[in-house]
Design a protein around this motif. Structure first.
Motif, PDB file in Angstrom:
ATOM      1  N   SER A 218       4.628  13.861  11.825  1.00 14.18           N
ATOM      2  CA  SER A 218       3.740  12.711  11.988  1.00 14.18           C
ATOM      3  C   SER A 218       2.563  12.780  11.026  1.00 14.18           C
ATOM      4  CB  SER A 218       3.220  12.643  13.420  1.00 14.18           C
ATOM      5  OG  SER A 218       2.471  11.462  13.622  1.00 14.18           O
ATOM      6  N   SER A 219       1.979  11.616  10.748  1.00  8.04           N
ATOM      7  CA  SER A 219       0.741  11.506   9.970  1.00  8.04           C
ATOM      8  C   SER A 219       0.024  10.244  10.436  1.00  8.04           C
ATOM      9  CB  SER A 219       1.044  11.399   8.471  1.00  8.04           C
ATOM     10  OG  SER A 219       1.644  10.146   8.153  1.00  8.04           O
ATOM     11  N   TRP A 220      -1.250  10.139  10.078  1.00  5.95           N
ATOM     12  CA  TRP A 220      -1.996   8.934  10.448  1.00  5.95           C
ATOM     13  C   TRP A 220      -1.335   7.704   9.850  1.00  5.95           C
ATOM     14  CZ3 TRP A 220      -4.367   4.669   8.569  1.00  5.95           C
ATOM     15  CH2 TRP A 220      -5.270   4.007   9.394  1.00  5.95           C
ATOM     16  N   MET A 221      -0.910   7.793   8.608  1.00  4.75           N
ATOM     17  CA  MET A 221      -0.282   6.659   7.941  1.00  4.75           C
ATOM     18  C   MET A 221       1.039   6.281   8.608  1.00  4.75           C
ATOM     19  SD  MET A 221      -1.891   5.022   5.648  1.00  4.75           S
ATOM     20  CE  MET A 221      -3.178   5.095   4.396  1.00  4.75           C
ATOM     21  N   LEU A 222       1.822   7.262   9.017  1.00  2.72           N
ATOM     22  CA  LEU A 222       3.068   6.953   9.713  1.00  2.72           C
ATOM     23  C   LEU A 222       2.779   6.212  11.013  1.00  2.72           C
ATOM     24  CD1 LEU A 222       6.171   7.277  10.104  1.00  2.72           C
ATOM     25  CD2 LEU A 222       5.641   9.373  11.362  1.00  2.72           C
ATOM     26  N   ARG A 223       1.814   6.702  11.773  1.00  2.00           N
ATOM     27  CA  ARG A 223       1.503   6.058  13.053  1.00  2.00           C
ATOM     28  C   ARG A 223       0.933   4.662  12.864  1.00  2.00           C
ATOM     29  NH1 ARG A 223      -0.495  11.258  13.821  1.00  2.00           N
ATOM     30  NH2 ARG A 223      -2.641  10.534  13.542  1.00  2.00           N
ATOM     31  N   ASP A 224       0.172   4.457  11.785  1.00  2.00           N
ATOM     32  CA  ASP A 224      -0.445   3.158  11.558  1.00  2.00           C
ATOM     33  C   ASP A 224       0.507   2.178  10.872  1.00  2.00           C
ATOM     34  OD1 ASP A 224      -3.144   1.612  11.455  1.00  2.00           O
ATOM     35  OD2 ASP A 224      -2.343   1.426   9.430  1.00  2.00           O
ATOM     36  N   ARG A 225       1.166   2.618   9.803  1.00  2.00           N
ATOM     37  CA  ARG A 225       2.014   1.720   9.022  1.00  2.00           C
ATOM     38  C   ARG A 225       3.434   1.622   9.554  1.00  2.00           C
ATOM     39  NH1 ARG A 225      -2.834   1.942   6.793  1.00  2.00           N
ATOM     40  NH2 ARG A 225      -3.057   1.011   4.720  1.00  2.00           N
ATOM     41  N   GLY A 226       3.930   2.702  10.179  1.00  2.00           N
ATOM     42  CA  GLY A 226       5.308   2.717  10.645  1.00  2.00           C
ATOM     43  C   GLY A 226       5.686   1.523  11.509  1.00  2.00           C
ATOM     44  N   PRO A 227       4.925   1.212  12.556  1.00  2.00           N
ATOM     45  CA  PRO A 227       5.272   0.049  13.377  1.00  2.00           C
ATOM     46  C   PRO A 227       5.313  -1.256  12.593  1.00  2.00           C
ATOM     47  CG  PRO A 227       3.715   1.455  14.531  1.00  2.00           C
ATOM     48  CD  PRO A 227       3.797   1.981  13.119  1.00  2.00           C
ATOM     49  N   GLN A 269       5.779   3.857  -8.455  1.00  2.00           N
ATOM     50  CA  GLN A 269       6.934   3.060  -8.867  1.00  2.00           C
ATOM     51  C   GLN A 269       7.480   2.238  -7.706  1.00  2.00           C
ATOM     52  OE1 GLN A 269       8.440   2.640 -12.032  1.00  2.00           O
ATOM     53  NE2 GLN A 269       6.467   3.524 -12.581  1.00  2.00           N
ATOM     54  N   MET A 270       7.464   2.787  -6.508  1.00  2.00           N
ATOM     55  CA  MET A 270       7.974   2.039  -5.349  1.00  2.00           C
ATOM     56  C   MET A 270       7.060   0.864  -5.003  1.00  2.00           C
ATOM     57  SD  MET A 270      10.745   3.552  -5.044  1.00  2.00           S
ATOM     58  CE  MET A 270      11.365   2.585  -3.660  1.00  2.00           C
ATOM     59  N   PHE A 271       5.750   1.068  -5.105  1.00  2.00           N
ATOM     60  CA  PHE A 271       4.836  -0.056  -4.873  1.00  2.00           C
ATOM     61  C   PHE A 271       4.980  -1.096  -5.989  1.00  2.00           C
ATOM     62  CE2 PHE A 271       2.735   3.017  -2.056  1.00  2.00           C
ATOM     63  CZ  PHE A 271       2.484   2.211  -0.955  1.00  2.00           C
ATOM     64  N   LEU A 272       5.147  -0.631  -7.229  1.00  2.00           N
ATOM     65  CA  LEU A 272       5.368  -1.563  -8.337  1.00  2.00           C
ATOM     66  C   LEU A 272       6.638  -2.370  -8.123  1.00  2.00           C
ATOM     67  CD1 LEU A 272       4.493   0.440 -11.592  1.00  2.00           C
ATOM     68  CD2 LEU A 272       3.498  -1.734 -10.880  1.00  2.00           C
ATOM     69  N   ALA A 273       7.701  -1.702  -7.682  1.00  2.00           N
ATOM     70  CA  ALA A 273       8.969  -2.401  -7.448  1.00  2.00           C
ATOM     71  C   ALA A 273       8.816  -3.450  -6.365  1.00  2.00           C
ATOM     72  CB  ALA A 273      10.053  -1.395  -7.067  1.00  2.00           C
ATOM     73  N   THR A 274       8.060  -3.127  -5.327  1.00  2.00           N
ATOM     74  CA  THR A 274       7.835  -4.083  -4.237  1.00  2.00           C
ATOM     75  C   THR A 274       7.050  -5.286  -4.743  1.00  2.00           C
ATOM     76  OG1 THR A 274       7.761  -2.209  -2.712  1.00  2.00           O
ATOM     77  CG2 THR A 274       7.003  -4.322  -1.869  1.00  2.00           C
ATOM     78  N   SER A 275       6.015  -5.023  -5.522  1.00  2.00           N
ATOM     79  CA  SER A 275       5.227  -6.111  -6.091  1.00  2.00           C
ATOM     80  C   SER A 275       6.074  -6.961  -7.033  1.00  2.00           C
ATOM     81  CB  SER A 275       4.015  -5.544  -6.829  1.00  2.00           C
ATOM     82  OG  SER A 275       3.192  -6.579  -7.331  1.00  2.00           O
ATOM     83  N   GLY A 276       6.904  -6.285  -7.816  1.00  2.00           N
ATOM     84  CA  GLY A 276       7.757  -7.007  -8.759  1.00  2.00           C
ATOM     85  C   GLY A 276       8.772  -7.906  -8.088  1.00  2.00           C
ATOM     86  N   ARG A 277       9.094  -7.610  -6.849  1.00  2.00           N
ATOM     87  CA  ARG A 277      10.009  -8.459  -6.079  1.00  2.00           C
ATOM     88  C   ARG A 277       9.299  -9.692  -5.526  1.00  2.00           C
ATOM     89  NH1 ARG A 277      11.648  -7.062  -1.621  1.00  2.00           N
ATOM     90  NH2 ARG A 277      13.729  -7.970  -1.673  1.00  2.00           N
ATOM     91  N   GLY A 278       7.999  -9.778  -5.733  1.00  2.00           N
ATOM     92  CA  GLY A 278       7.233 -10.919  -5.237  1.00  2.00           C
ATOM     93  C   GLY A 278       6.475 -10.638  -3.962  1.00  2.00           C
ATOM     94  N   ASP A 279       6.394  -9.357  -3.572  1.00  2.00           N
ATOM     95  CA  ASP A 279       5.762  -9.000  -2.310  1.00  2.00           C
ATOM     96  C   ASP A 279       4.418  -8.300  -2.507  1.00  2.00           C
ATOM     97  OD1 ASP A 279       7.827 -10.031  -0.692  1.00  2.00           O
ATOM     98  OD2 ASP A 279       9.019  -8.201  -0.966  1.00  2.00           O
ATOM     99  N   GLY A 280       3.766  -8.532  -3.618  1.00  2.00           N
ATOM    100  CA  GLY A 280       2.503  -7.859  -3.890  1.00  2.00           C
ATOM    101  C   GLY A 280       1.401  -8.185  -2.903  1.00  2.00           C
ATOM    102  N   ALA A 281       1.435  -9.386  -2.323  1.00  2.00           N
ATOM    103  CA  ALA A 281       0.399  -9.784  -1.367  1.00  2.00           C
ATOM    104  C   ALA A 281       0.750  -9.405   0.063  1.00  2.00           C
ATOM    105  CB  ALA A 281       0.172 -11.296  -1.451  1.00  2.00           C
ATOM    106  N   ALA A 282       1.953  -8.863   0.270  1.00  2.00           N
ATOM    107  CA  ALA A 282       2.372  -8.446   1.608  1.00  2.00           C
ATOM    108  C   ALA A 282       1.629  -7.182   2.020  1.00  2.00           C
ATOM    109  CB  ALA A 282       3.877  -8.199   1.631  1.00  2.00           C
ATOM    110  N   ASP A 283       1.645  -6.884   3.300  1.00  2.00           N
ATOM    111  CA  ASP A 283       1.038  -5.652   3.787  1.00  2.00           C
ATOM    112  C   ASP A 283       1.677  -4.457   3.101  1.00  2.00           C
ATOM    113  OD1 ASP A 283      -0.734  -4.435   5.977  1.00  2.00           O
ATOM    114  OD2 ASP A 283       1.174  -3.384   6.276  1.00  2.00           O
ATOM    115  N   ASP A 284       0.883  -3.425   2.804  1.00  2.00           N
ATOM    116  CA  ASP A 284       1.422  -2.307   2.034  1.00  2.00           C
ATOM    117  C   ASP A 284       2.554  -1.571   2.747  1.00  2.00           C
ATOM    118  OD1 ASP A 284       0.050  -0.646   3.891  1.00  2.00           O
ATOM    119  OD2 ASP A 284      -1.671  -0.424   2.566  1.00  2.00           O
ATOM    120  N   SER A 285       2.666  -1.757   4.065  1.00  2.00           N
ATOM    121  CA  SER A 285       3.800  -1.175   4.784  1.00  2.00           C
ATOM    122  C   SER A 285       5.131  -1.719   4.265  1.00  2.00           C
ATOM    123  CB  SER A 285       3.680  -1.463   6.286  1.00  2.00           C
ATOM    124  OG  SER A 285       3.737  -2.865   6.538  1.00  2.00           O
TER     125      SER A 285
END
Length: 303
Positions: A218-227, A269-285
């Motif tokens: 577990s981590s704080w980020m997992l508990r916060d972003r996971g759901p 690279q994974m965040f870049l790929a997500t943004s490149g798919r058009g999801d840059g404004a989506a929640d970082d989760s």
């Protein structure tokens, strides 16, 4: 420089998802807050809480004891101070408090120009996200001469529950925040990778989260972003493009110091790929969408 106590005037530039609740907390603690944002609706929201709206950066800075900058990046901070009249309007001896996440080298340059013009400078990036901004429980990594920090401490205490003096020199706060963002970005990306794997092999992701949340993994980020990773359209508390920027700063620091940062590079690279798919404004989760695309999983359940 006297302490900037309750009743003092604070100019605030950047009334976004974090800036607006931060400015509201200053109002609640008795400061006279004059806030500026490009969006009139944001200025009106501050006025509704007892603050005052400013029509320009210069108006926000005029007669202020401190000018807080909670803008997107160093370029916007530079524009606010030197192109939009913020520094010129700020009284001699007043303090600029930069709370945005910026490259350390850029912060150093800004500080040199500000102090060279007879004003104080505090490098004070924050961690805790929108939740911490609303609750006034941010962690603030402050770098400034001790006397300057003491003067602005009441302002910082109104915004955060943990104010750490990380160094005497501007740029040190930004570097501490850079290390913090390395861990945050990698934690989010690896949580997404784990949940993507769970989905790929047919494990119920809510069950997986329940197990991981109480385990050594577990981590704080997992508990916060996971759901939020398994929600169709989660509320945006921090956008994908924020981590495109922040992990870019991490990698820039690595290049400047010749430090190898392979995990940060992959996460970027994974965040870049997500943004490149058009999801840059989506929640970082929603970086999980890039993993799902790689693994040929349906992403419709996350939309």
């Amino acid at each position: 420089m006297a302490n900037i106590a309750s009743g003092s005037t604070v100019g605030f530039v950047g009334l976004g998802a974090m800036g607006l609740p931060m400015a509201k907390n200053l109002v609640a603690r008795g400061f006279s807050v004059r806030g500026y944002d490009l969006r009139q609706s944001a200025r009106e929201a501050l006025v509704a809480e007892g603050g005052r709206g400013a029509a320009s950066v210069a108006e926000a800075a005029r007669e202020a004891d401190a000018l807080v900058l909670m803008v997107v990046n160093a370029t916007q901070a530079e524009a606010a101070l030197f192109e939009q009249g913020g520094l010129e309007a700020l009284p001699q001896g007043a303090a600029v408090v930069l709370m945005s996440t910026c490259p350390p080298a850029a912060v150093e340059k800004l500080a040199e120009r500000v102090t060279g013009a007879g004003r104080r400078f505090v490098d004070a990036p924050v961690s805790g996200g929108m939740v911490g901004a609303i609750a006034g429980s941010l962690t603030i990594m402050a770098a400034a001469p001790a006397a300057t920090l003491a003067a602005v401490r009441p302002v910082l205490d109104a915004l955060g529950s943990k104010v750490v003096h990380v160094g005497e020199h501007p740029g040190q706060g930004a570097m501490v925040k850079t290390v913090n963002q390395l861990l945050c970005g990698v934690h989010i990306a690896v949580a997404a990778e784990a949940l993507s794997l769970a989905g790929k092999v047919g494990i119920d992701r809510e069950v997986m989260l329940d197990v991981l949340g109480g385990s050594a993994a577990s981590s704080w980020m997992l508990r916060d972003r996971g759901p939020r990773m398994i929600q169709a359209q989660p509320e945006v508390t921090s956008a994908v493009d924020i981590f495109v920027k922040d992990l870019g700063i991490v990698l820039e620091a690595g290049r400047d110091t010749k430090a190898a940062l392979p995990l940060a590079a992959v996460a970027h690279q994974m965040f870049l790929a997500t943004s490149g798919r058009g999801d840059g404004a989506a929640d970082d989760s929603q970086v999980i969408r890039a993993y799902q695309a790689l693994n040929r999983q349906s992403t419709t359940e996350n939309r």
